[in-house]
Design an enzyme around this catalytic site. Sequence first.
Site: not given
Length: 879
Positions: A324-326
Amino acid sequence: MEWYRLTKEELFSNLESDEDGLDAISRQERLAKEGPNELSQGEEISEIRKFLSHFNDLLVYALIVSAALKGFIGDFIDMAIILFVVLVNALIGYIQEAKATDSLNSLSNMMSANAVIWTGNEKVTVDATSLVKGDIVFLKPGDIIPADLRLLDAYNLVVEEAILTGESTPVNKSTDIIESEADLGDRLNMVFSGTLVNAGSAKAVVVETGDRTEIGKISEHLKSVEDSETPLITKMKLMNKQIFAVVAGLIVFLVIFSFFYRDMTGDELLSAMIALAVSAIPEGLPAVLSIILSVGVTRMARQNAIIKKMPAVETLGSMEVICSDKTGTLTKNEMSVVAVITADDLFDTTDPNEHDNQINQTSSNQTLTKMVETALYCNDTKITYKGGVREIIGNPTEGALLDWANQMVLIENVKEISKLPFDSAYKYMATLVDVEDKRYIYLKGAPDVLLDLVEKEVSHNQVKVFDESPWNEKIATNAKLGQRLLAAAYKEVSNTKETLTHEDISSDMILVGLFGIIDPPKKEAIEAVRVSRQAGISVKMITGDHKDTATAIAKDIGIENYADALVGKDIEALSDEELEKVVMSTDVYARTTPEHKLRLVEAIQRNGLIVGMTGDGVNDAPALKQADIGIAMGIKGTEVTKDAADMVLSDDNFATITSAVKEGRRVYENLKKTIYFSLPTAFAQGLLVVVSMLADRPLPLSSVQILWLNMVTTITLSFALGFEPLDEKGMTRPPRDPKENILSSYAIFRTVYVSLLLAGLGFLVNSFLGSKGASIPIMQTTLITTLVFGQVFYMINCREIIRFSITKTILSNKVLWYSLAILAILQLLVTYAPFMHVALGTTVITGQHIGISVLAGLAVFIIVEIEKTITRTFFKPKN
């Protein structure tokens, strides 16, 4: 070329240009040599090719050959029916599958249309596609940067780079040379194509254009990533090969057997082989699978997960890792004040229990009052609400200060007199303000700068001599929590002072405290990570943000293995083999580029794991396309990201992924139940043909009757299985092994004995009727009815593959009862409607014949349930 490390002289030498730019002739020559400043396009798949792809299957080939042979011997009605079945399957698959758009086109749409350059001793607006290396470009607020540029002059330039780097806040740019190697997000003297000028102005020189820009590199990565085959498609292809091998083997055996032991004409043998192919191949299965996947797509859409490719539904159910991207995915993508740090206190602004207490202290606590005043009055940003949507006009960090200060309910008479706007050269902002008939200078900025300017501090509502050491400890502690820190200071001045200069803040400034600001995690993301871990799914964070910020957020939301976080330079130092091992024990990666994200996804996949990748920026697109399931944010995600993804979250909520995983697991379980149901019923009809030939008896059913059973009856009943709920332990089990064959040893055992059981009961009923002198139409109609009831009861068996099938959820599956009702109507038509008698060769049968059929079906149900009880008691299979 590391343009950010060159001096101005080296820069212009490499570019063969200077600060006066290029003349028209030089620009034309370079444009002809370098090509236009645009991204090359990828090949678009035509709709015809998409449709024809649904015929690319071994079993479909077998049916097409069967139809051709039917036409060859003059049986054109059967040929038309078989081809119609093939066409219907292809149409269902084509219509149900969402269209996948070309992400490369969306990248091109992000490029700037125009640019202002210096040529011929004047500013000229040109088409951005005509830019070449060496052009001098001018930037202003609101501009989309037209190429990769090295800054020559910059005045308070702030650039929004989140789509490219994942940085959660706009970046203050400068012209300073960067001597050491720097990650993309740390190249402060560079600006990149497709990003947005948030504030300020600049003069810059073009260093890269088109496919050679950073956004161009992403385009090239997208083109290089091939569409991966989903686990379901892989397994279905393997299963089809197995079915094809069985059918082909039987046909070869029967041809040889008939040649030596039976006196059959060529037409008779050909008709028998076609009947075998049509009966043993589950023609209705592809349509049923498409319908079940479509049901899953519809259910997910109601839960804000938009599926673009139907097989991705099942892939979600087998996902083992979520990368996941943050920013905007795990976090709100809205900067918030989470801590107010003074000499005496640490106010946790996220604690709802402390909120009212902090508001009550505002009037009595001088330090807190001054923090609120600094946040309100030393601020250039405004917050508006359009259509109920919060919009920050200005800097997101200042927006966070306003949000916090407005909650503190401070009411004062205020008038701004003068201001020193924020300047990246000074790293602070100051205002001269009248507050309740007193005049103050308020100052906010980088702590390292303000700590050198202040001489005093506020402690216990008193002004004391500044002691730097405790503040350095506070800064270090909160920085490790991933917070961006801003210091606040003030001093009172004479009411006659009208202007504000930098000298005014060089003495007598009083430090009030620090603001700890961060893009906080979403509450639902914390729960979603917990649910994912419970379901055996590992969550990894891959972000372009700083390591400390990434580590702090990872810790807050419950991601494991965050202590040994890696940054982009660490990834580059590892070989593919080394990275393949590291990704199994490290869950946080910071300061990453699109290339790093792509390598990480590939490394996880080389470990044999099914990977999901989420993101919202252009920098996420190549990794999304490479992942087994790419997941884009629908609200804040770019069009490029959405186009590269397999699924789009319309609510930008990470928690929606766990709901989609649950639906994916449910879909897979129902697909498996459908296969358990479809194969024995098809093979049972094939056995009727095989045994009849071996026993030298007439074929019990015609090809049209077999097609009716395979298409109409099987689809109607299979449809009911597609609506079965996921069992209560479905989200507490680990993901299934992606290498697991959909036809397990138990599935093969079940297929074999149920096929023999259904065929045996069919022959038993046929023999009984034959002994009573029944006509062929009556025998065929009764056999069809027997097989239908056998399928009905076996469908109920398949509601639970191993456990007892009649549970309380049988009443909640309304589609099951609708399917049974529809099948009852169809079977009545087959038995009593004259037009169906003509089409299928059936006839009217008595209640006694129907009773025999019902008893046969009931026998199937009882025998299968006894077998399931023995199996789960003594063998405990995984199914």
